[in-house]
Design a protein around this motif. Structure first.
Motif, PDB file in Angstrom:
ATOM      1  N   GLU A  27      -0.273 -32.287 -28.273  1.00  0.00           N
ATOM      2  CA  GLU A  27      -0.100 -33.185 -27.141  1.00  0.00           C
ATOM      3  C   GLU A  27      -0.425 -34.603 -27.591  1.00  0.00           C
ATOM      4  O   GLU A  27      -1.316 -34.808 -28.412  1.00  0.00           O
ATOM      5  CB  GLU A  27      -1.014 -32.789 -25.983  1.00  0.00           C
ATOM      6  N   VAL A  28       0.290 -35.572 -27.031  1.00  0.00           N
ATOM      7  CA  VAL A  28       0.087 -36.976 -27.366  1.00  0.00           C
ATOM      8  C   VAL A  28      -0.347 -37.712 -26.104  1.00  0.00           C
ATOM      9  O   VAL A  28       0.234 -37.519 -25.032  1.00  0.00           O
ATOM     10  CB  VAL A  28       1.375 -37.612 -27.945  1.00  0.00           C
ATOM     11  N   TYR A  29      -1.366 -38.556 -26.261  1.00  0.00           N
ATOM     12  CA  TYR A  29      -1.903 -39.333 -25.150  1.00  0.00           C
ATOM     13  C   TYR A  29      -1.943 -40.800 -25.543  1.00  0.00           C
ATOM     14  O   TYR A  29      -2.010 -41.134 -26.725  1.00  0.00           O
ATOM     15  CB  TYR A  29      -3.322 -38.872 -24.787  1.00  0.00           C
ATOM     16  N   SER A  30      -1.937 -41.663 -24.542  1.00  0.00           N
ATOM     17  CA  SER A  30      -2.012 -43.092 -24.788  1.00  0.00           C
ATOM     18  C   SER A  30      -3.061 -43.714 -23.875  1.00  0.00           C
ATOM     19  O   SER A  30      -3.197 -43.342 -22.717  1.00  0.00           O
ATOM     20  CB  SER A  30      -0.653 -43.736 -24.516  1.00  0.00           C
ATOM     21  N   ALA A  31      -3.787 -44.671 -24.451  1.00  0.00           N
ATOM     22  CA  ALA A  31      -4.720 -45.496 -23.684  1.00  0.00           C
ATOM     23  C   ALA A  31      -4.460 -46.928 -24.127  1.00  0.00           C
ATOM     24  O   ALA A  31      -5.166 -47.473 -24.967  1.00  0.00           O
ATOM     25  CB  ALA A  31      -6.160 -45.089 -23.941  1.00  0.00           C
ATOM     26  N   GLY A  32      -3.387 -47.511 -23.628  1.00  0.00           N
ATOM     27  CA  GLY A  32      -3.000 -48.852 -24.064  1.00  0.00           C
ATOM     28  C   GLY A  32      -2.506 -48.821 -25.494  1.00  0.00           C
ATOM     29  O   GLY A  32      -1.581 -48.094 -25.827  1.00  0.00           O
ATOM     30  N   ASN A  33      -3.147 -49.594 -26.378  1.00  0.00           N
ATOM     31  CA  ASN A  33      -2.754 -49.641 -27.785  1.00  0.00           C
ATOM     32  C   ASN A  33      -3.334 -48.490 -28.603  1.00  0.00           C
ATOM     33  O   ASN A  33      -3.060 -48.369 -29.781  1.00  0.00           O
ATOM     34  CB  ASN A  33      -3.198 -50.964 -28.420  1.00  0.00           C
ATOM     35  N   THR A  34      -4.148 -47.667 -27.993  1.00  0.00           N
ATOM     36  CA  THR A  34      -4.756 -46.542 -28.686  1.00  0.00           C
ATOM     37  C   THR A  34      -3.966 -45.275 -28.390  1.00  0.00           C
ATOM     38  O   THR A  34      -3.720 -44.941 -27.234  1.00  0.00           O
ATOM     39  CB  THR A  34      -6.227 -46.354 -28.245  1.00  0.00           C
ATOM     40  N   ASP A  35      -3.552 -44.586 -29.455  1.00  0.00           N
ATOM     41  CA  ASP A  35      -2.827 -43.325 -29.324  1.00  0.00           C
ATOM     42  C   ASP A  35      -3.720 -42.189 -29.783  1.00  0.00           C
ATOM     43  O   ASP A  35      -4.497 -42.330 -30.730  1.00  0.00           O
ATOM     44  CB  ASP A  35      -1.553 -43.339 -30.164  1.00  0.00           C
ATOM     45  N   VAL A  36      -3.591 -41.051 -29.110  1.00  0.00           N
ATOM     46  CA  VAL A  36      -4.393 -39.876 -29.432  1.00  0.00           C
ATOM     47  C   VAL A  36      -3.463 -38.675 -29.563  1.00  0.00           C
ATOM     48  O   VAL A  36      -2.637 -38.429 -28.685  1.00  0.00           O
ATOM     49  CB  VAL A  36      -5.440 -39.593 -28.331  1.00  0.00           C
ATOM     50  N   VAL A  37      -3.592 -37.953 -30.680  1.00  0.00           N
ATOM     51  CA  VAL A  37      -2.839 -36.722 -30.877  1.00  0.00           C
ATOM     52  C   VAL A  37      -3.847 -35.572 -30.857  1.00  0.00           C
ATOM     53  O   VAL A  37      -4.769 -35.535 -31.673  1.00  0.00           O
ATOM     54  CB  VAL A  37      -2.046 -36.724 -32.201  1.00  0.00           C
ATOM     55  N   PHE A  38      -3.662 -34.659 -29.918  1.00  0.00           N
ATOM     56  CA  PHE A  38      -4.531 -33.495 -29.785  1.00  0.00           C
ATOM     57  C   PHE A  38      -3.775 -32.281 -30.296  1.00  0.00           C
ATOM     58  O   PHE A  38      -2.635 -32.034 -29.882  1.00  0.00           O
ATOM     59  CB  PHE A  38      -4.917 -33.291 -28.316  1.00  0.00           C
ATOM     60  N   THR A  39      -4.398 -31.539 -31.215  1.00  0.00           N
ATOM     61  CA  THR A  39      -3.766 -30.368 -31.801  1.00  0.00           C
ATOM     62  C   THR A  39      -4.691 -29.165 -31.682  1.00  0.00           C
ATOM     63  O   THR A  39      -5.875 -29.264 -31.981  1.00  0.00           O
ATOM     64  CB  THR A  39      -3.451 -30.611 -33.299  1.00  0.00           C
ATOM     65  N   GLN A  40      -4.122 -28.057 -31.260  1.00  0.00           N
ATOM     66  CA  GLN A  40      -4.863 -26.799 -31.225  1.00  0.00           C
ATOM     67  C   GLN A  40      -4.214 -25.846 -32.216  1.00  0.00           C
ATOM     68  O   GLN A  40      -2.993 -25.705 -32.245  1.00  0.00           O
ATOM     69  CB  GLN A  40      -4.814 -26.190 -29.825  1.00  0.00           C
ATOM     70  N   ALA A  41      -5.045 -25.225 -33.050  1.00  0.00           N
ATOM     71  CA  ALA A  41      -4.591 -24.248 -34.028  1.00  0.00           C
ATOM     72  C   ALA A  41      -5.461 -22.997 -33.872  1.00  0.00           C
ATOM     73  O   ALA A  41      -6.472 -23.037 -33.160  1.00  0.00           O
ATOM     74  CB  ALA A  41      -4.697 -24.827 -35.436  1.00  0.00           C
ATOM     75  N   PRO A  42      -5.104 -21.907 -34.525  1.00  0.00           N
ATOM     76  CA  PRO A  42      -5.885 -20.677 -34.348  1.00  0.00           C
ATOM     77  C   PRO A  42      -7.370 -20.798 -34.705  1.00  0.00           C
ATOM     78  O   PRO A  42      -8.204 -20.152 -34.083  1.00  0.00           O
ATOM     79  CB  PRO A  42      -5.189 -19.678 -35.273  1.00  0.00           C
ATOM     80  N   LEU A  43      -7.714 -21.638 -35.679  1.00  0.00           N
ATOM     81  CA  LEU A  43      -9.099 -21.711 -36.143  1.00  0.00           C
ATOM     82  C   LEU A  43      -9.791 -23.043 -35.885  1.00  0.00           C
ATOM     83  O   LEU A  43     -10.953 -23.217 -36.246  1.00  0.00           O
ATOM     84  CB  LEU A  43      -9.163 -21.387 -37.646  1.00  0.00           C
ATOM     85  N   HIS A  44      -9.074 -24.002 -35.303  1.00  0.00           N
ATOM     86  CA  HIS A  44      -9.683 -25.320 -35.091  1.00  0.00           C
ATOM     87  C   HIS A  44      -8.874 -26.160 -34.106  1.00  0.00           C
ATOM     88  O   HIS A  44      -7.741 -25.843 -33.779  1.00  0.00           O
ATOM     89  CB  HIS A  44      -9.801 -26.073 -36.417  1.00  0.00           C
ATOM     90  N   TYR A  45      -9.501 -27.231 -33.675  1.00  0.00           N
ATOM     91  CA  TYR A  45      -8.849 -28.277 -32.888  1.00  0.00           C
ATOM     92  C   TYR A  45      -8.909 -29.556 -33.718  1.00  0.00           C
ATOM     93  O   TYR A  45      -9.841 -29.749 -34.499  1.00  0.00           O
ATOM     94  CB  TYR A  45      -9.590 -28.539 -31.574  1.00  0.00           C
ATOM     95  N   GLU A  46      -7.947 -30.426 -33.541  1.00  0.00           N
ATOM     96  CA  GLU A  46      -7.954 -31.735 -34.196  1.00  0.00           C
ATOM     97  C   GLU A  46      -7.665 -32.805 -33.145  1.00  0.00           C
ATOM     98  O   GLU A  46      -6.797 -32.623 -32.294  1.00  0.00           O
ATOM     99  CB  GLU A  46      -6.875 -31.845 -35.279  1.00  0.00           C
ATOM    100  N   ILE A  47      -8.389 -33.907 -33.241  1.00  0.00           N
ATOM    101  CA  ILE A  47      -8.132 -35.064 -32.394  1.00  0.00           C
ATOM    102  C   ILE A  47      -7.944 -36.248 -33.331  1.00  0.00           C
ATOM    103  O   ILE A  47      -8.849 -36.588 -34.089  1.00  0.00           O
ATOM    104  CB  ILE A  47      -9.291 -35.337 -31.421  1.00  0.00           C
ATOM    105  N   LEU A  48      -6.770 -36.845 -33.313  1.00  0.00           N
ATOM    106  CA  LEU A  48      -6.459 -38.018 -34.127  1.00  0.00           C
ATOM    107  C   LEU A  48      -6.365 -39.224 -33.211  1.00  0.00           C
ATOM    108  O   LEU A  48      -5.583 -39.206 -32.251  1.00  0.00           O
ATOM    109  CB  LEU A  48      -5.112 -37.811 -34.813  1.00  0.00           C
ATOM    110  N   ILE A  49      -7.144 -40.250 -33.503  1.00  0.00           N
ATOM    111  CA  ILE A  49      -7.156 -41.465 -32.684  1.00  0.00           C
ATOM    112  C   ILE A  49      -6.686 -42.616 -33.558  1.00  0.00           C
ATOM    113  O   ILE A  49      -7.239 -42.830 -34.640  1.00  0.00           O
ATOM    114  CB  ILE A  49      -8.580 -41.764 -32.157  1.00  0.00           C
ATOM    115  N   SER A  50      -5.686 -43.344 -33.106  1.00  0.00           N
ATOM    116  CA  SER A  50      -5.191 -44.470 -33.909  1.00  0.00           C
ATOM    117  C   SER A  50      -4.939 -45.695 -33.042  1.00  0.00           C
ATOM    118  O   SER A  50      -4.624 -45.585 -31.863  1.00  0.00           O
ATOM    119  CB  SER A  50      -3.909 -44.089 -34.655  1.00  0.00           C
ATOM    120  N   ASN A  51      -5.108 -46.837 -33.670  1.00  0.00           N
ATOM    121  CA  ASN A  51      -4.808 -48.109 -33.025  1.00  0.00           C
ATOM    122  C   ASN A  51      -4.288 -49.033 -34.118  1.00  0.00           C
ATOM    123  O   ASN A  51      -5.008 -49.334 -35.064  1.00  0.00           O
ATOM    124  CB  ASN A  51      -6.045 -48.696 -32.351  1.00  0.00           C
ATOM    125  N   LYS A  52      -3.045 -49.462 -34.021  1.00  0.00           N
ATOM    126  CA  LYS A  52      -2.422 -50.292 -35.055  1.00  0.00           C
ATOM    127  C   LYS A  52      -2.927 -51.722 -35.054  1.00  0.00           C
ATOM    128  O   LYS A  52      -2.727 -52.457 -36.010  1.00  0.00           O
ATOM    129  CB  LYS A  52      -0.903 -50.287 -34.875  1.00  0.00           C
TER     130      LYS A  52
END
Length: 100
Positions: A27-52
């Motif tokens: 799933e992809v989320y936005s908070a203005g210029n900040t983007d967040v990619v949330f990933t769920q996998a069988p053994l873990h979750y990942e949250i990627l936060i980026s701002n260009k």
């Protein structure tokens, strides 16, 4: 900070992640210029936060992590002691392992 689900606008990214990783949900989320990619996998979750445009502030990281821990992640299934956060200038990666 308000996160808005923008997954539908990033169909190519979602498709690519699902095809090339062990992810079962992206799933992809936005908070203005900040983007967040949330990933769920069988053994873990990942949250990627980026701002260009600027470095990501610590309060933003905490707010975003709390958002997902409350709404998307089953806290009983994760190993909170081994959550790892990797910092770079304009990208933050939070890896949340599941209990074995």
């Amino acid at each position: 900070m308000k996160l808005i689900n923008t997954t539908n606008s990033h169909s190519q990214l979602v498709k690519s992640q699902l095809e090339s990783t062990d992810a079962t949900l992206v799933e992809v989320y936005s908070a203005g210029n900040t983007d967040v990619v949330f990933t769920q996998a069988p053994l873990h979750y990942e949250i990627l936060i980026s701002n260009k445009h600027r470095a990501i502030r610590e309060p933003e990281i905490e707010t975003i992590q709390d958002f997902f821990l409350k709404r998307k992640i089953d806290k009983g299934s994760i190993d909170e002691a081994n959550i790892k956060t990797l910092y770079s200038d304009k990208l933050i990666e939070i890896s949340i392992p599941m209990k074995s």
